[in-house]
Design an enzyme around this catalytic site. Sequence first.
Site, PDB file in Angstrom:
ATOM      1  N   GLN A 117      22.040   8.730 -22.710  1.00 44.87           N
ATOM      2  CA  GLN A 117      21.999  10.247 -22.926  1.00 44.87           C
ATOM      3  C   GLN A 117      23.198  10.452 -22.166  1.00 44.87           C
ATOM      4  OE1 GLN A 117      18.514  12.065 -23.157  1.00 44.87           O
ATOM      5  NE2 GLN A 117      17.604  12.623 -25.199  1.00 44.87           N
ATOM      6  N   ALA A 161      21.679  23.786 -19.371  1.00 46.94           N
ATOM      7  CA  ALA A 161      21.631  22.166 -18.903  1.00 46.94           C
ATOM      8  C   ALA A 161      22.148  22.058 -20.634  1.00 46.94           C
ATOM      9  CB  ALA A 161      20.174  22.087 -18.611  1.00 46.94           C
ATOM     10  N   HIS A 174      14.304  10.546 -21.904  1.00 46.19           N
ATOM     11  CA  HIS A 174      15.277  11.251 -21.943  1.00 46.19           C
ATOM     12  C   HIS A 174      15.887  11.441 -20.263  1.00 46.19           C
ATOM     13  CE1 HIS A 174      12.728  15.084 -21.592  1.00 46.19           C
ATOM     14  NE2 HIS A 174      12.519  14.455 -21.284  1.00 46.19           N
ATOM     15  N   TRP A 220       8.513  12.929 -27.826  1.00 52.86           N
ATOM     16  CA  TRP A 220       9.026  12.142 -26.786  1.00 52.86           C
ATOM     17  C   TRP A 220       8.171  11.074 -26.815  1.00 52.86           C
ATOM     18  CZ3 TRP A 220      10.002  17.311 -25.760  1.00 52.86           C
ATOM     19  CH2 TRP A 220      10.949  17.477 -25.635  1.00 52.86           C
ATOM     20  N   ARG A 273      12.405   5.356 -26.674  1.00 53.69           N
ATOM     21  CA  ARG A 273      11.619   5.721 -27.041  1.00 53.69           C
ATOM     22  C   ARG A 273      10.411   4.849 -27.816  1.00 53.69           C
ATOM     23  NH1 ARG A 273      14.086  10.849 -28.892  1.00 53.69           N
ATOM     24  NH2 ARG A 273      15.029  12.274 -26.603  1.00 53.69           N
ATOM     25  N   VAL A 300      14.531  24.722 -21.505  1.00 50.98           N
ATOM     26  CA  VAL A 300      15.241  25.924 -22.301  1.00 50.98           C
ATOM     27  C   VAL A 300      14.757  27.324 -22.504  1.00 50.98           C
ATOM     28  CG1 VAL A 300      17.320  24.039 -21.626  1.00 50.98           C
ATOM     29  CG2 VAL A 300      16.197  24.694 -23.418  1.00 50.98           C
TER      30      VAL A 300
HETATM   31  N1  DAH Z   1      16.280  15.829 -23.611  1.00 54.53           N
HETATM   32  C1  DAH Z   1      16.488  16.526 -25.384  1.00 54.53           C
HETATM   33  C2  DAH Z   1      16.106  15.248 -25.851  1.00 54.53           C
HETATM   34  O1  DAH Z   1      16.202  13.996 -25.724  1.00 54.53           O
HETATM   35  C3  DAH Z   1      18.174  17.547 -25.291  1.00 54.53           C
HETATM   36  C4  DAH Z   1      18.197  18.021 -24.435  1.00 54.53           C
HETATM   37  C5  DAH Z   1      18.636  19.670 -24.804  1.00 54.53           C
HETATM   38  C6  DAH Z   1      18.630  18.145 -23.607  1.00 54.53           C
HETATM   39  C7  DAH Z   1      18.107  20.418 -24.778  1.00 54.53           C
HETATM   40  C8  DAH Z   1      19.174  19.501 -22.222  1.00 54.53           C
HETATM   41  C9  DAH Z   1      18.664  20.813 -23.386  1.00 54.53           C
HETATM   42  O2  DAH Z   1      19.438  19.454 -21.455  1.00 54.53           O
HETATM   43  O3  DAH Z   1      19.359  21.847 -22.432  1.00 54.53           O
HETATM   44  O4  DAH Z   1      15.940  16.042 -27.280  1.00 54.53           O
END
Ligand code: DAH
Length: 358
Positions: A227, A326, A187, A166, A213, A270
């Site tokens: 998102q 999540a 995100h 990121w 980004r 996660v």
């Molecule tokens: N925040 C991640 C991204 O921007 C996407 C994401 C992946 C969000 C897994 C989540 C998760 O809540 O459990 O690439």
Amino acid sequence: MPESPEVSGLTPRSIEELTQAAVQELEGLSDQESLEAWRVAYLGRRGRLTLMLRGLSQLDLEQRRTTGALANQAKRTLEERLERRTREISEGELARIGLQDSIDVTLPGRPMALGRLHPTTQILREICDAFVAMGFGIVEGPEVEWDHYNFEMLNIPKGHPARDMWNTLWIDYSNEAGEQPMLLRTHTSPMQARVMEASQPPIRVVVPGKCYRYEATDATHEWHFYQVEGLAVDDGITFADLKGTLYEFARRLFGADRKVRFRCDYFPFVEPGVDMSIDCFACDGRGSGCRICRDSGWIEIMGAGMVHPRVLAGVGYDPEKYTGFAFGLGPERIAMLKYGIEDIRLFYSNDLRFLRQF
Ligand code: DAH
């Protein structure tokens, strides 16, 4: 020649006099109502000229020919004058209200341009509706975010290689406590920690919002995009809840026949982490020769996983008591799949030819 009272006076002279009197009277009129009264008085069914013309039949042939021609000429003259005067008066009325050149009242009206919702807004609503129907609430959070929430609270400490996933735009900020790293959020996941800090389980929320980004753009990458984050935390939530919820979501958006696939993936916040795919709706999962799924039969639509115990502990939840799942997905990508849009840059380049299609 016997003369009936009506015929009396039907001579070239009387016609001439009547015409002159009528024209003179007409010139003195200045509104549409008196014009109408004038028309009835001279040219109406019992108007003076009409009655005169009726008397023609009682003249002898020779007279009828000459007088008749004159009378008909007189009728045409009066009609023409009336038309002209009508026009003059209505033009005068327009001029009086100062609109003569600015409005052509005979032009057809211009249709009002109807606005519409941006395709991203439409798909965001569709996505959120699907989760609201399953009992989720909707919250929003700040686009300018602390490093603390964007990374630290998500189990991505400084120097962690996962930060490379990121890159973003940093904001210069300092207060009494010194430099505070601040950025445009990469995100919507930071809202996981913010929501948990602000409330207690059970939690079921989705978070639609804009992200940024530091990115070179191409057909599938934008430097700003949306998102939708999701979070469910409670006593006893399992991976089966994650699968059931996201499966239901996929079927709502892409049709009741969709199959889903979960594969291991890595996201620091996660454990286990997965990416979720649906079987390709364009080729029905067959794959070969399909442009949408690039021959694979599957289309990735989001990342997800069970909330990492460290994230739960970070907000003061007991990871032995609470568990949760999540997920995060990109609405533009969902819209691109659903509507066959081939370049993500179309969403925010303000080209009406594109936007009008939705
Ligand atoms: N925040 C991640 C991204 O921007 C996407 C994401 C992946 C969000 C897994 C989540 C998760 O809540 O459990 O690439």
